[in-house]
Design an enzyme around this catalytic site. Structure first.
Site, PDB file in Angstrom:
ATOM      1  N   LEU A 133      37.952  34.035  40.994  1.00  0.00           N
ATOM      2  CA  LEU A 133      39.304  34.461  40.612  1.00  0.00           C
ATOM      3  C   LEU A 133      39.868  35.504  41.580  1.00  0.00           C
ATOM      4  O   LEU A 133      39.177  36.431  41.972  1.00  0.00           O
ATOM      5  CB  LEU A 133      39.205  35.064  39.202  1.00  0.00           C
ATOM      6  CG  LEU A 133      40.485  35.521  38.521  1.00  0.00           C
ATOM      7  CD1 LEU A 133      41.367  34.331  38.213  1.00  0.00           C
ATOM      8  CD2 LEU A 133      40.136  36.269  37.236  1.00  0.00           C
ATOM      9  N   HIS A 134      41.116  35.339  41.969  1.00  0.00           N
ATOM     10  CA  HIS A 134      41.775  36.363  42.778  1.00  0.00           C
ATOM     11  C   HIS A 134      43.273  36.317  42.544  1.00  0.00           C
ATOM     12  O   HIS A 134      43.867  35.259  42.490  1.00  0.00           O
ATOM     13  CB  HIS A 134      41.452  36.184  44.269  1.00  0.00           C
ATOM     14  CG  HIS A 134      41.699  34.799  44.799  1.00  0.00           C
ATOM     15  ND1 HIS A 134      40.840  33.738  44.545  1.00  0.00           N
ATOM     16  CD2 HIS A 134      42.702  34.298  45.536  1.00  0.00           C
ATOM     17  CE1 HIS A 134      41.308  32.653  45.138  1.00  0.00           C
ATOM     18  NE2 HIS A 134      42.441  32.953  45.734  1.00  0.00           N
ATOM     19  N   GLN A 135      43.836  37.476  42.382  1.00  0.00           N
ATOM     20  CA  GLN A 135      45.284  37.599  42.183  1.00  0.00           C
ATOM     21  C   GLN A 135      45.949  37.986  43.505  1.00  0.00           C
ATOM     22  O   GLN A 135      45.598  38.982  44.110  1.00  0.00           O
ATOM     23  CB  GLN A 135      45.564  38.671  41.127  1.00  0.00           C
ATOM     24  CG  GLN A 135      47.019  39.120  41.084  1.00  0.00           C
ATOM     25  CD  GLN A 135      47.609  38.979  39.702  1.00  0.00           C
ATOM     26  OE1 GLN A 135      47.867  37.883  39.221  1.00  0.00           O
ATOM     27  NE2 GLN A 135      47.809  40.088  39.040  1.00  0.00           N
TER      28      GLN A 135
END
Ligand SMILES: [Zn+2]
Length: 174
Positions: A133-135
């Protein structure tokens, strides 16, 4: 079957936004395994080596190696989880806080006029590293889009990543 990008009504800027960093991974081939995951490997390295801007307790902030714009940041949990629904409440909370801080720092240092913030969930949705996950926090300036991303699928990044990292890390709230 139609791919999602072939469907009508998708904002053009969104398509261009995620294309450059994604292409590199597509050219390299498969998604990296967990042992080779860049977001798992980075925290074991020195900040300047890994382009880490800030380390929180449950999540950290790193410069995107393939930025859409100068100062393009990624907020990642330390845990190797693929999607947002797998994040614990404390991880969700810190990802949110670090995203706010990223906006503040980029606004102060880079004087950006706006931001694109978001997460691509899954390879089909355009996630370059779908397993972790990465924003994205992408600073935007008036007139920052030119014809390069469209015709050349690349974008001129005017400043060296190391230099940008140093400046953002220094400006990060203590
Ligand atoms: Zn990972």
């Amino acid at each position: 079957m139609q791919e999602s990008w072939q469907l009508p009504g998708v904002p053009n800027s969104f398509q261009h936004l995620w294309t450059p960093h994604r292409l590199v991974y597509i050219k390299q081939g498969q998604q990296p395994s967990e042992e080779e995951c860049p977001f798992c490997l980075a925290p074991a390295m020195q900040d300047d080596e890994a382009l880490i801007v800030h380390r929180g307790k449950h999540a950290f902030v790193i410069l995107n190696l393939f930025p859409y714009n100068s100062g393009h940041l990624l907020v990642c949990p330390y845990r190797h989880i693929a999607t947002y629904d797998l994040a614990t409440p404390v991880e969700v909370s810190e990802i949110g806080l670090l995203t706010q801080q990223a906006m503040t720092v980029l606004g102060k240092v880079g004087r950006s006029h706006g931001f694109n913030i978001g997460m691509n969930q899954g390879e089909v949705a355009g996630a370059g590293i779908a397993g972790h996950l990465h924003q994205h926090v992408v600073p935007r300036w008036l007139n920052d889009s030119n014809f390069f991303p469209i015709i050349a699928e690349t974008k001129a990044i005017p400043r060296l990543l190391g230099e940008v990292r140093d400046e953002l890390a220094q400006a990060w709230p203590k």
